[in-house]
Design a protein around this motif. Sequence first.
Motif, PDB file in Angstrom:
ATOM      1  N   GLY A  86       0.807  -1.211   0.000  1.00  0.00           N
ATOM      2  CA  GLY A  86       0.000   0.000   0.000  1.00  0.00           C
ATOM      3  C   GLY A  86       0.839   1.259   0.000  1.00  0.00           C
ATOM      4  N   PRO A  87       0.152   2.415  -0.024  1.00  0.00           N
ATOM      5  CA  PRO A  87       0.858   3.697  -0.043  1.00  0.00           C
ATOM      6  C   PRO A  87       1.274   4.128   1.364  1.00  0.00           C
ATOM      7  N   LEU A  88       2.453   4.701   1.447  1.00  0.00           N
ATOM      8  CA  LEU A  88       2.962   5.228   2.708  1.00  0.00           C
ATOM      9  C   LEU A  88       3.263   6.702   2.480  1.00  0.00           C
ATOM     10  N   ARG A  89       2.626   7.540   3.273  1.00  0.00           N
ATOM     11  CA  ARG A  89       2.801   8.990   3.110  1.00  0.00           C
ATOM     12  C   ARG A  89       3.207   9.621   4.436  1.00  0.00           C
ATOM     13  N   ALA A  90       4.103  10.584   4.345  1.00  0.00           N
ATOM     14  CA  ALA A  90       4.536  11.330   5.526  1.00  0.00           C
ATOM     15  C   ALA A  90       4.821  12.762   5.114  1.00  0.00           C
ATOM     16  N   ALA A  91       4.632  13.667   6.048  1.00  0.00           N
ATOM     17  CA  ALA A  91       4.957  15.074   5.843  1.00  0.00           C
ATOM     18  C   ALA A  91       5.798  15.539   7.026  1.00  0.00           C
TER      19      ALA A  91
END
Length: 158
Positions: free
Chosen positions: A77-82
């Motif tokens: 799956g997608p892994l997103r971080a800011a």
Amino acid sequence: MPRAHRFLLLLLCAIVLTACHRGLVKRVSEPAVSLQQVTVGTDGRWQVELRVQNYSSIPMRFEDIDLAVTVAGQDAGPLRAAPGYTIGPEAADVVGVNFTPSANARMAAAGALASGQPLPYTLKGTVRATPEDQSVRSFELDMHSSLSAAPGLAGVLR
């Protein structure tokens, strides 16, 4: 050696040294992102620690990380971080991310933990970062590596 020759020699050395001095070179290099640690929770969710490496000779502010994660050939799956913080020149830091992987990825991680075998993974996507005194830039990432069970730490892959 006559005084005039010494003066000319000293002057020549000063000119050569001045010509060689170029100051700090501001080099922007592609950053790297890898999985430093994955802690598998009892509910199946993962606490992921991303290692973000700044290879540039200047500080960079890491704005967004958007990755497609694959483990043992299974789409996780997608892994997103800011993160929104700055990493100094030629330094690294860790970004913690809560991640809910696909069922197949959870099974692959459980299998690696139970067997003690490495868990191969791939990270593909984009890292957006702002080099000091410049505008934001996008860097493409395609990282292949593996994690292994951490001895003595249940549910932890490093």
